[in-house]
Design an enzyme around this catalytic site. Structure first.
Site, short mmCIF file in Angstrom:
data_model
loop_
_atom_site.label_atom_id
_atom_site.label_comp_id
_atom_site.label_asym_id
_atom_site.label_seq_id
_atom_site.Cartn_x
_atom_site.Cartn_y
_atom_site.Cartn_z
N ASP A 95 4.55 -9.77 9.44
CA ASP A 95 5.76 -9.70 10.26
C ASP A 95 5.56 -9.43 11.74
O ASP A 95 6.22 -10.00 12.58
CB ASP A 95 6.70 -8.61 9.71
CG ASP A 95 7.06 -8.82 8.26
OD1 ASP A 95 6.32 -9.52 7.54
OD2 ASP A 95 8.09 -8.28 7.83
N GLU A 118 0.64 1.40 2.22
CA GLU A 118 1.07 0.04 2.60
C GLU A 118 -0.06 -0.68 3.35
O GLU A 118 -0.34 -1.85 3.11
CB GLU A 118 2.32 0.14 3.48
CG GLU A 118 2.90 -1.21 3.86
CD GLU A 118 4.19 -1.08 4.66
OE1 GLU A 118 4.59 0.07 4.99
OE2 GLU A 118 4.80 -2.12 4.96
C1 GLC Z 1 6.70 -5.75 5.33
C2 GLC Z 1 5.51 -6.69 5.32
C3 GLC Z 1 5.74 -7.81 4.33
C4 GLC Z 1 6.06 -7.21 2.98
C5 GLC Z 1 7.20 -6.20 3.04
C6 GLC Z 1 7.36 -5.41 1.75
O1 GLC Z 1 7.84 -6.37 5.79
O2 GLC Z 1 5.26 -7.18 6.59
O3 GLC Z 1 4.62 -8.62 4.24
O4 GLC Z 1 6.36 -8.21 2.07
O5 GLC Z 1 6.92 -5.26 4.05
O6 GLC Z 1 6.17 -4.76 1.42
#
Ligand code: GLC
Length: 425
Positions: free
Chosen positions: A161, A390
């Site tokens: 993102d 994460e």
């Molecule tokens: C963030 C990440 C994306 C992921 C989401 C949920 O938005 O950039 O890749 O799918 O989190 O983990």
């Protein structure tokens, strides 16, 4: 407690009646590529639950074949922008963009590893027509001019993102003019999340799709953000090959001509993105008509897609070797030599275990087994140090973003679970 129990405990805690949230609070819904990868983790201890993950996700598929990046299975006050802002959905309220299409690849891996053969076969047979529709959608609506390279309309679609690769094309997008309150900063320190000017533009695009009635032709023509994301192109390419393999075995009668043509087109067109000086493929700004020069992990995923020639693969293996060692806890999501590198900020440097998994599979595909194993060991080192986060600071290995996160737990169960693995306890 053995780390495997801990990883399984995280998936069980993040289970919401058939779909897995990435983590409680920060991400309270079903995200497409998280879900695909998380299913691999479930498969190691609950096969029925693993298959259910896919069934629930594809229940939210749009009529045109698009699989949304988020399915909003309920309300939540902890996440923004929610279903009211996106305004999309078919059967289940959803976002209006997709995410890297890794589903056919994980489904194939699950099919190969499953012990309950009849459940696996029945599940794949049910999913196949929907997967074919989904891949057809990518080639038809995201590459209407049949160039061989699908387009992406939002940085969030890349799954990476906040990657600096998207800075320039995003800067051209106007900011939204209404006030809003972000929820992410209530969960995670602002030093690990995107800045406001970027968020203003992310939201402008969300509004743009709704104002254009989600009409693919208008969006393709007028969207102020349109890029070729090498990550999506590569993941789609590998997944299409996996899908054809599954169709060959179980999908008699399905029309796969669009997918075959898409594969052929991409195999040729990808070479226009090769950068001789960087020894990798570059993302492309389709509006400014120029390559996006930042080296992010997307640029090395063509190995995963099987898109590189033998010569390019040799050069990319050297690139990856150097990249892996350029930070103490590689592979950094942005190359540490880039000016935009920030080791702790969301996609601008941190290590993401599922991306390392893809990089490693890509290396294996071309016979670089030792380097593939080095990437695996580096991933294990991150998880060993602080558990299932994460993402991980590429310099210190500190866990960042959300804690008790589903995909590192799933990646560990699927990929790091062998005698040499220790992982966090
Ligand atoms: C963030 C990440 C994306 C992921 C989401 C949920 O938005 O950039 O890749 O799918 O989190 O983990």
């Amino acid at each position: 407690m053995a780390w495997q129990d801990d990883a399984a405990r995280i998936l069980l805690a993040n289970d919401r009646d058939g779909h897995t949230v990435p983590t409680d609070g920060l991400y309270p819904f079903q995200w497409s590529w998280d879900s695909a990868i998380t299913a691999l983790g479930w498969l190691t201890f609950d096969e029925a639950r693993a298959w259910r993950e896919g069934a629930v996700m594809f229940d939210g598929q749009w009529e045109n074949g698009m699989l949304p990046h988020i399915l909003f299975h309920g309300d939540s006050s902890t996440y923004f922008p929610g279903p009211d802002v996106w305004g999309g959905g078919h059967r289940i309220p959803s976002s209006a963009i997709s995410q890297p299409p890794v589903w056919a690849t994980t489904i194939r891996k699950m099919y190969e590893a499953a012990k309950d053969r009849s459940l696996a076969e029945a599940s794949v047979r049910t999913l196949l027509p929907m997967l074919v529709d989904y891949h057809d959608w990518w080639y038809r609506e995201r590459d209407p001019e049949e160039t061989g390279l699908v387009r992406s309309f939002h940085p969030w679609e890349s799954g990476m993102d906040n990657s600096p690769a998207w800075d320039e094309p995003l800067a051209r997008v106007p900011p939204v003019e209404w006030e809003y309150q972000r929820r992410d900063l209530g969960h995670v320190d602002s030093s690990e999340r995107p800045h406001k000017p970027e968020y203003d533009r992310f939201l402008y695009l969300v509004d743009f799709y709704k104002k254009n009635d989600f009409d693919p032709e208008r969006i393709y023509k007028d969207c102020p953000y349109r890029v070729i994301d090498v990550g999506i192109v590569s993941i789609l390419h590998r997944a299409s090959q996996d899908l054809l393999a599954l169709c060959g075995e179980l999908g008699g009668g399905l029309d796969v001509a669009g997918i075959e043509a898409g594969l052929e087109g991409t195999a040729e067109a990808i070479h226009s993105l090769w950068s001789e000086s960087d020894s990798c493929f570059l993302n492309y700004d389709d509006i400014a008509d120029e390559p996006l020069k930042v080296r992010t992990t997307a640029t090395i995923l063509p190995l995963f897609g099987g898109l590189a020639t033998a010569e390019q693969a040799n050069r990319m293996a050297e690139t990856i070797d150097e990249w892996l060692r350029a930070s103490a806890f590689g592979v950094a999501s942005t190359h540490p030599a880039e000016a935009s590198y920030e080791p702790q900020r969301y996609w601008r440097g941190p290590v993401w275990p599922h991306i390392n998994w893809m990089i490693s599979l890509g290396l294996e595909k071309y016979g670089f087994d030792e380097l593939a194993e080095d990437v695996r060991i580096a991933t294990k080192k991150c998880i060993d140090k602080t558990g299932f986060w994460e993402y991980y600071d590429a310099d210190s290995g500190k866990g960042c973003g959300g804690d008790e996160f589903s995909w590192p737990a799933a990646v560990a169960l699927h990929w790091l679970d062998d005698e040499s693995a220790s992982c966090a306890s």
